[in-house]
Design a protein around this motif. Structure first.
Motif: not given
Length: 237
Positions: A14-21
């Motif tokens: 989820h963190f990686q998805k929100r960060r975008g990369t």
């Protein structure tokens, strides 16, 4: 806790998805997730808190610097967990999900995991302090893991995973205490200094108790990495 054994993976994704990369989580990030788990913060609260932190970040007029650590979201995660806790007061609690059904664990899978960790512990070369042998504790832990693996394999049925997880946690904490005692002071100091440096930007965003727990988890992870020892928790299957 819902999705008990998916806790780490879902937060990371989820963190990686929100960060975008794609961004590999740091030792500090993994230690932080462990403090959330140990504090009983629900997965939903962690995910909502991450969303809230990124929404706040995205509302800023200038976003030249990316969010590079999960610690940026810590304050929102704690706040969300408190809000959910207050909202739950006076309402009926859902029946806890059986951890054994979450990932569909099989007895053979758990037994193999325990044996793999037993082999790693038995092969480890650990220092010895005055009156204390981390090597002996590692070998004792390896024997216990093999015994548990054999019992699970022979029974061909799932044990109570919460009980097994508690036992694994106790063994890991005992091993960590031994490593902390026999590791030279300058090495421990170096790791703690490293933890303080990484935590510095986020100290004002986390309660003191959480900072202390996070420092402990950070040192814990670094020492296990230092000696090439496995994590015993079922979270790491």
């Amino acid at each position: 806790m819902e999705n008990y054994f998916n806790y780490f993976a879902e937060i990371e994704e989820h963190f990686q998805k929100r960060r975008g990369t794609g961004l590999l989580l740091s030792t500090l990030d993994w230690a932080l997730i462990e403090t959330w788990k140990d504090a009983g913060i629900p997965l939903e609260a962690a995910l909502r808190g991450i969303d809230a932190a990124f929404e706040r970040y995205e509302a800023r007029p200038s976003r030249t610097r990316k969010v590079n650590s999960l610690a940026y979201c810590a304050q929102e995660v704690f706040a969300t967990a408190e809000d959910m806790k207050e909202a739950a007061v006076g309402t009926a609690r859902d029946k806890p999900t059986d951890a054994g059904t979450v990932r569909g664990f099989q007895p053979a899978e758990i037994a193999a995991f325990l044996r793999k960790n037993a082999e790693a512990l038995a092969a480890a070369k650990l220092p010895q302090g005055t009156g204390l042998s981390a090597q002996a504790i590692a070998l004792e832990t390896a024997r216990t893991l093999r015994d548990l693996a054999n019992k699970i394999a022979e029974s061909k049925s799932l044990p109570r995973l919460e009980d097994l997880e508690r036992r694994l946690t106790v063994m890991e904490e005992k091993l960590f205490a031994a490593l902390l005692a026999v590791t030279p002071d300058d090495e421990v100091l170096s790791v703690r200094t490293e933890a303080d440096r990484e935590l510095a930007p986020y100290r004002r965003k986390m309660p003191a108790a959480q900072i202390g727990q996070l420092q402990k988890q950070y040192v814990h992870k670094r020492l296990l990495e230092r000696y090439g020892l496995p994590r015993l928790s079922l979270f790491y299957m």
